[in-house]
Scaffold this motif. Structure first.
Motif, PDB file in Angstrom:
ATOM      1  N   VAL A 133     -74.042   3.340 -46.418  1.00 33.94           N
ATOM      2  CA  VAL A 133     -73.958   4.132 -45.107  1.00 33.94           C
ATOM      3  C   VAL A 133     -74.781   5.706 -45.474  1.00 33.94           C
ATOM      4  CG1 VAL A 133     -71.548   4.964 -45.239  1.00 33.94           C
ATOM      5  CG2 VAL A 133     -72.681   4.802 -43.276  1.00 33.94           C
ATOM      6  N   CYS A 211     -74.207   2.454 -40.197  1.00 38.43           N
ATOM      7  CA  CYS A 211     -73.133   2.824 -39.271  1.00 38.43           C
ATOM      8  C   CYS A 211     -73.693   3.223 -37.766  1.00 38.43           C
ATOM      9  CB  CYS A 211     -72.097   3.527 -39.489  1.00 38.43           C
ATOM     10  SG  CYS A 211     -70.251   3.171 -38.813  1.00 38.43           S
ATOM     11  N   ALA A 218     -76.631  -3.999 -39.254  1.00 38.29           N
ATOM     12  CA  ALA A 218     -75.587  -3.714 -40.308  1.00 38.29           C
ATOM     13  C   ALA A 218     -76.141  -4.824 -41.443  1.00 38.29           C
ATOM     14  CB  ALA A 218     -74.287  -3.815 -40.232  1.00 38.29           C
ATOM     15  N   GLN A 245     -67.618   1.913 -42.392  1.00 43.40           N
ATOM     16  CA  GLN A 245     -68.601   1.966 -41.821  1.00 43.40           C
ATOM     17  C   GLN A 245     -68.868   0.206 -41.466  1.00 43.40           C
ATOM     18  OE1 GLN A 245     -68.726   2.673 -45.198  1.00 43.40           O
ATOM     19  NE2 GLN A 245     -69.550   0.854 -46.264  1.00 43.40           N
ATOM     20  N   HIS A 246     -69.909   0.134 -40.411  1.00 40.72           N
ATOM     21  CA  HIS A 246     -70.202  -1.201 -40.302  1.00 40.72           C
ATOM     22  C   HIS A 246     -70.719  -1.994 -41.163  1.00 40.72           C
ATOM     23  CE1 HIS A 246     -70.865  -0.257 -35.588  1.00 40.72           C
ATOM     24  NE2 HIS A 246     -69.521  -0.969 -35.932  1.00 40.72           N
TER      25      HIS A 246
END
Length: 549
Positions: A133, A211, A218, A245-246
């Protein structure tokens, strides 16, 4: 210059100017004599007949534009008298017959590469440091500052001395004019001696994703990063994750397994929110990266057949000569590599607009053809929904140098793919698994497309350019090829090979392809470093779907 103009295909109703042609230039073509009624700049086109408003304009044997007003015989095509146009396409009969080129001179040739356990062969050997990320970009750069010079992988810049010269001139009281006219000599820096001689470098990739986007973003990012980690040019990787994060590390591991079920390269994953302090994260990353380099530093090059080459076909800063010099040469090389069992990747889907029918007909089966057509239609629809479309692909530089519609640009760009059947169609960021010609859905944007081709498995990228572009890649050698000799002489610091010889009539396409393949073998063996590698041109931009042409 042996010829002033060229008809690319017998069906074309325009000619390409091979040099600047003034108004009044006498043209003799196919038994007809006429004069140019306008000047025509080199790389641009002029009409072979009187064209009515709305009439089709053909190049490369396909529709590339329509006349927006009457165009007279011998008049230049411009943005004022033509508009982009392309034929519709549909599922049709297979057309997979092709003439295989003579490869006897290369059939038994090998290159010296790094053999991986999954059967792939690398043309280089790099360690990666990757963030999951954008929040970790700073930590990646801290590791870069700490490791690169000390390990002997720092690219020599040399411009610090120029700045010192400017400071000295300023302190000496020199005027702005004196400074502008000063000769700033660039002193040569001695290359560092790497601590691990069989490692080509540690590459630090940063990006602005991971993210804040969609779940699709993602997953796609994780697939792209997995493509780099599993890449044959990569020995191992250090991965920095924030944690929340995603783009989760579990996604990354799934994508790695998808590409290589028996993956066993050293990969160290560190989560900042789990470890706590930044100091602990960075110290762990330093220790694990160093020990990973120790583990992989004994890997050495060994002979490999040319069938182990996977070449990414790329063009950028294209001009009106791209489709008649460098791109057809690359197409001939592609056909030769496919004949020997290798793989090539033709990407940049916005630059295949207008040649969809030919490419879909060349697909080995109807399922593959339908997949290609669906990707093209879906991509263009997304671009239209964003307020644009494939028609808007040509850049100001493309237009200035003769590529005034997307279909003109596309018909020339597609020549990189040669004439072999399409064995597979891949959606970004999928990986090549089949030998032969693979179509990969990417944007036309140079760096995004090159980034994707390497993630798909390209261990060499050949990049043709008519205007000049410094694009490179962190882990894959990018060979830059000029379409014209003027560029080759003007930008020798970024161009490796010249195909202007085709325009000048001094070399055949097949001979230039053989010359290019000889160069590729030496680059793949580590004997030659392309200019992009020497300059440290480590461009890496993940594609965010539906936004970029």
């Amino acid at each position: 210059m042996k010829n002033l103009y060229l008809q690319i295909h017998p069906l074309d109703n325009v000619l390409v100017a091979l040099q600047d042609l003034p108004s009044g230039t006498k043209v003799n073509f196919d038994g007809n004599d006429f004069e140019l009624i306008t000047s025509v700049a080199a790389k641009h086109k002029f009409s072979l007949q009187d064209l009515a408003t709305g009439e089709d304009i053909l190049m490369y044997g396909v529709l590339v534009a329509k006349a927006t007003r009457e165009i007279a015989l011998g008049e230049a095509l411009t943005l004022e008298n033509v508009v982009h146009a392309a034929r519709d396409f549909s599922l049709s009969k297979r057309n997979t017959e092709w003439d295989r080129p003579d490869v006897s001179a290369f059939q038994e040739r090998t290159f010296m590469g790094y053999h991986r356990e999954d059967g792939s062969v690398g043309t280089a050997n790099y360690w990666l440091v990757i963030p999951m990320v954008f929040c970790e970009n700073r930590n990646v750069n801290v590791l870069k500052d700490a490791l690169q010079a000390k390990l002997g992988f720092q690219q020599p810049k040399g411009y610090e001395n120029e700045v010192e010269n400017l400071i000295a001139l300023y302190k000496a009281g020199k005027s702005v004019e004196d400074i502008m006219n000063a000769d700033l000599e660039q002193s040569a820096s001695k290359p560092a001696v790497p601590l691990f001689p069989h490692i080509d470098g540690v590459k630090f990739l940063t990006h602005d994703m991971g993210c804040g986007g969609t779940r699709e973003d993602a997953i796609t990012l994780c697939g792209l990063l997995a493509g780099y980690i599993t890449h044959p040019n990569v020995a191992g990787a250090t991965v920095l994750s924030l944690g929340c994060q995603h783009a989760q590390t579990s996604m990354l591991q799934q994508e790695i397994t998808l590409r290589d079920p028996n993956f066993n390269k050293p990969v160290f994953i560190l989560e900042q929110q789990e470890l706590g302090t930044e100091k602990r994260l960075l110290e762990e990353a330093l220790k694990q990266t160093f020990t990973g380099l120790m583990q992989t530093s004994s890997q050495k090059r060994e002979p490999a057949p040319l069938s182990k080459l996977c070449i990414g076909l790329e063009c950028g800063g294209s001009d009106g000569f791209s489709g008649i010099s460098a791109n057809p040469v690359l197409g001939n090389l592609s056909d030769k590599l496919v004949t020997m069992g290798g793989s090539v990747i033709l990407a940049e889907f916005p630059e295949l607009c207008g040649v969809e029918q030919e490419l879909s007909d060349r697909c080995v089966n109807e399922e593959t053809a339908s997949h290609f057509m669906n990707l093209m239609q879906t991509y263009n629809a997304r671009a239209v929904a964003s307020g644009s479309g494939f028609y808007a692909n040509p850049s100001p530089g493309n237009i200035k140098d003769g590529l005034i519609t997307d279909a003109i640009k596309s018909a020339g760009a597609a020549k990189k793919g040669g004439t072999s059947p399409v064995t597979a169609v891949l959606d970004y960021p999928e990986k090549v698994t089949e030998p032969g010609l693979n179509l990969l859905c990417t944007p036309g944007s140079d760096v995004e497309s090159t980034t994707a081709e390497v993630a798909a498995g390209a261990n060499i990228v050949i990049f043709t350019t008519g205007l000049g572009t410094p694009t490179g890649n962190p882990v894959c050698p990018v060979i830059k090829v000029s379409t014209n000799t003027v560029l080759y002489k003007k930008m020798p610091d970024i161009i490796d090979l010249n195909c202007g010889t085709i325009i000048e009539g001094d070399e055949s396409i097949a001979a230039a392809a053989d010359r290019m393949l000889e160069y590729v073998i030496r680059v793949a063996s580590g004997e030659i470093r392309p200019k992009a590698v020497i300059l440290g041109q480590d461009d890496f931009i993940p594609w965010k779907r539906g936004v970029s042409l």
